[in-house]
Design a protein around this motif. Structure first.
Motif, mmCIF file in Angstrom:
data_model
loop_
_atom_site.group_PDB
_atom_site.id
_atom_site.type_symbol
_atom_site.label_atom_id
_atom_site.label_comp_id
_atom_site.label_asym_id
_atom_site.label_seq_id
_atom_site.Cartn_x
_atom_site.Cartn_y
_atom_site.Cartn_z
ATOM 1 N N SER A 102 0.822 -1.228 0.000
ATOM 2 C CA SER A 102 0.000 0.000 0.000
ATOM 3 C C SER A 102 0.850 1.270 0.000
ATOM 4 C CB SER A 102 -0.954 0.015 1.199
ATOM 5 O OG SER A 102 -1.826 -1.090 1.155
ATOM 6 N N VAL A 103 1.832 1.276 -0.898
ATOM 7 C CA VAL A 103 2.706 2.440 -1.060
ATOM 8 C C VAL A 103 2.838 2.745 -2.552
ATOM 9 C CG1 VAL A 103 4.039 1.964 1.041
ATOM 10 C CG2 VAL A 103 4.826 1.038 -1.142
ATOM 11 N N SER A 104 3.434 3.893 -2.858
ATOM 12 C CA SER A 104 3.712 4.214 -4.253
ATOM 13 C C SER A 104 4.898 3.372 -4.720
ATOM 14 C CB SER A 104 4.027 5.702 -4.398
ATOM 15 O OG SER A 104 5.256 5.997 -3.769
ATOM 16 N N ARG A 105 5.212 3.473 -5.994
ATOM 17 C CA ARG A 105 6.303 2.658 -6.527
ATOM 18 C C ARG A 105 7.689 3.183 -6.146
ATOM 19 N NH1 ARG A 105 4.469 1.382 -12.590
ATOM 20 N NH2 ARG A 105 6.609 0.676 -12.694
ATOM 21 N N GLY A 106 7.782 4.424 -5.670
ATOM 22 C CA GLY A 106 9.080 4.988 -5.273
ATOM 23 C C GLY A 106 9.780 4.179 -4.191
ATOM 24 N N PRO A 107 9.127 3.928 -3.056
ATOM 25 C CA PRO A 107 9.771 3.123 -2.014
ATOM 26 C C PRO A 107 10.066 1.692 -2.479
ATOM 27 C CG PRO A 107 7.867 4.276 -1.111
ATOM 28 C CD PRO A 107 7.852 4.481 -2.594
ATOM 29 N N ILE A 108 9.240 1.170 -3.374
ATOM 30 C CA ILE A 108 9.483 -0.173 -3.910
ATOM 31 C C ILE A 108 10.765 -0.162 -4.736
ATOM 32 C CG2 ILE A 108 8.600 -1.988 -5.426
ATOM 33 C CD1 ILE A 108 7.028 -1.652 -2.757
ATOM 34 N N ARG A 109 10.926 0.854 -5.578
ATOM 35 C CA ARG A 109 12.157 0.977 -6.366
ATOM 36 C C ARG A 109 13.374 1.066 -5.464
ATOM 37 N NH1 ARG A 109 9.454 5.085 -9.276
ATOM 38 N NH2 ARG A 109 8.312 4.070 -10.927
ATOM 39 N N ASP A 110 13.263 1.877 -4.399
ATOM 40 C CA ASP A 110 14.374 2.009 -3.452
ATOM 41 C C ASP A 110 14.724 0.659 -2.829
ATOM 42 O OD1 ASP A 110 14.336 4.744 -3.958
ATOM 43 O OD2 ASP A 110 13.258 5.236 -2.107
ATOM 44 N N ALA A 111 13.709 -0.090 -2.428
ATOM 45 C CA ALA A 111 13.938 -1.399 -1.810
ATOM 46 C C ALA A 111 14.594 -2.361 -2.794
ATOM 47 C CB ALA A 111 12.614 -1.980 -1.309
ATOM 48 N N LEU A 112 14.096 -2.392 -4.026
ATOM 49 C CA LEU A 112 14.630 -3.323 -5.014
ATOM 50 C C LEU A 112 16.055 -2.956 -5.414
ATOM 51 C CD1 LEU A 112 11.437 -3.903 -7.169
ATOM 52 C CD2 LEU A 112 12.536 -5.514 -5.599
ATOM 53 N N LYS A 113 16.357 -1.672 -5.492
ATOM 54 C CA LYS A 113 17.734 -1.257 -5.787
ATOM 55 C C LYS A 113 18.678 -1.697 -4.675
ATOM 56 C CE LYS A 113 16.593 2.681 -8.673
ATOM 57 N NZ LYS A 113 16.550 4.153 -8.766
ATOM 58 N N GLN A 114 18.199 -1.571 -3.434
ATOM 59 C CA GLN A 114 19.013 -2.008 -2.300
ATOM 60 C C GLN A 114 19.267 -3.512 -2.366
ATOM 61 O OE1 GLN A 114 17.440 -0.654 1.431
ATOM 62 N NE2 GLN A 114 18.858 -1.867 2.639
ATOM 63 N N LEU A 115 18.226 -4.285 -2.665
ATOM 64 C CA LEU A 115 18.380 -5.741 -2.764
ATOM 65 C C LEU A 115 19.225 -6.138 -3.963
ATOM 66 C CD1 LEU A 115 14.768 -6.837 -1.792
ATOM 67 C CD2 LEU A 115 16.813 -6.856 -0.357
ATOM 68 N N GLU A 116 19.173 -5.335 -5.020
ATOM 69 C CA GLU A 116 20.020 -5.596 -6.189
ATOM 70 C C GLU A 116 21.485 -5.367 -5.828
ATOM 71 O OE1 GLU A 116 20.100 -4.482 -10.924
ATOM 72 O OE2 GLU A 116 19.391 -2.952 -9.529
ATOM 73 N N THR A 117 21.758 -4.340 -5.052
ATOM 74 C CA THR A 117 23.119 -4.063 -4.583
ATOM 75 C C THR A 117 23.634 -5.207 -3.722
ATOM 76 O OG1 THR A 117 22.696 -1.684 -4.630
ATOM 77 C CG2 THR A 117 24.534 -2.423 -3.275
ATOM 78 N N GLU A 118 22.726 -5.810 -2.959
ATOM 79 C CA GLU A 118 23.086 -6.938 -2.085
ATOM 80 C C GLU A 118 23.125 -8.262 -2.845
ATOM 81 O OE1 GLU A 118 20.234 -6.830 1.105
ATOM 82 O OE2 GLU A 118 20.756 -4.761 1.608
ATOM 83 N N ARG A 119 22.823 -8.208 -4.134
ATOM 84 C CA ARG A 119 22.842 -9.364 -5.032
ATOM 85 C C ARG A 119 21.821 -10.439 -4.635
ATOM 86 N NH1 ARG A 119 28.736 -10.734 -6.898
ATOM 87 N NH2 ARG A 119 27.963 -10.287 -8.960
ATOM 88 N N LEU A 120 20.683 -9.972 -4.128
ATOM 89 C CA LEU A 120 19.592 -10.891 -3.819
ATOM 90 C C LEU A 120 18.577 -10.944 -4.954
ATOM 91 C CD1 LEU A 120 19.042 -10.046 -0.052
ATOM 92 C CD2 LEU A 120 20.146 -12.070 -1.023
ATOM 93 N N VAL A 121 18.527 -9.856 -5.740
ATOM 94 C CA VAL A 121 17.656 -9.808 -6.915
ATOM 95 C C VAL A 121 18.451 -9.224 -8.070
ATOM 96 C CG1 VAL A 121 15.555 -9.474 -5.533
ATOM 97 C CG2 VAL A 121 16.727 -7.480 -6.459
ATOM 98 N N GLU A 122 17.962 -9.463 -9.281
ATOM 99 C CA GLU A 122 18.577 -8.846 -10.453
ATOM 100 C C GLU A 122 17.486 -8.279 -11.343
ATOM 101 O OE1 GLU A 122 20.856 -11.724 -12.594
ATOM 102 O OE2 GLU A 122 19.161 -13.049 -12.910
ATOM 103 N N ARG A 123 17.822 -7.207 -12.006
ATOM 104 C CA ARG A 123 16.869 -6.551 -12.890
ATOM 105 C C ARG A 123 16.715 -7.398 -14.137
ATOM 106 N NH1 ARG A 123 14.470 -1.902 -12.588
ATOM 107 N NH2 ARG A 123 13.743 -0.856 -14.458
ATOM 108 N N ALA A 124 15.463 -7.592 -14.535
ATOM 109 C CA ALA A 124 15.152 -8.379 -15.729
ATOM 110 C C ALA A 124 14.120 -7.604 -16.539
ATOM 111 C CB ALA A 124 14.621 -9.754 -15.339
ATOM 112 N N GLY A 125 14.597 -6.669 -17.348
ATOM 113 C CA GLY A 125 13.679 -5.840 -18.122
ATOM 114 C C GLY A 125 12.955 -4.866 -17.220
ATOM 115 N N ARG A 126 11.628 -4.953 -17.197
ATOM 116 C CA ARG A 126 10.834 -4.045 -16.369
ATOM 117 C C ARG A 126 10.513 -4.639 -15.004
ATOM 118 N NH1 ARG A 126 6.284 -0.967 -18.501
ATOM 119 N NH2 ARG A 126 7.501 0.847 -17.944
ATOM 120 N N SER A 127 11.054 -5.790 -14.707
ATOM 121 C CA SER A 127 10.798 -6.419 -13.410
ATOM 122 C C SER A 127 12.138 -6.848 -12.807
ATOM 123 C CB SER A 127 9.881 -7.633 -13.578
ATOM 124 O OG SER A 127 10.507 -8.627 -14.347
#
Length: 82
Positions: free
Chosen positions: A42-67
């Motif tokens: 129940s938040v905007s996409r801004g905090p989600i982007r911040d969270a995913l970038k942080q997890l990408e830095t930690e190498r827990l997720v990777e960007r795959a196109g738009r997801s």
């Protein structure tokens, strides 16, 4: 007097997602879409982007196109974390 400030939303969401990845609740190769997480938390996409970038830095997720995709975590990764 020390003032305690709450963590930013992105950090709070990253902590929840990190725990789900580490515990296996969110398995390897799971696709993650910003809009789905925004609705879930129940938040905007801004905090989600911040969270995913942080997890990408930690190498827990990777960007795959738009997801993003969960990379997963190995036993060696867990040993290194702890």
């Amino acid at each position: 007097m020390d003032i305690v400030r709450p963590l930013p939303l992105g950090d709070q969401i990253a902590a929840v997602l990190r725990r789900e990845i580490i515990t296996g609740a969110m398995g390897s190769d799971t696709a993650i879409r910003e809009e789905v997480l925004a609705e879930r938390f129940s938040v905007s996409r801004g905090p989600i982007r911040d969270a995913l970038k942080q997890l990408e830095t930690e190498r827990l997720v990777e960007r795959a196109g738009r997801s993003y995709t969960v990379i997963g975590i190995t036993d060696a990764d867990i040993d290194e974390i702890y």
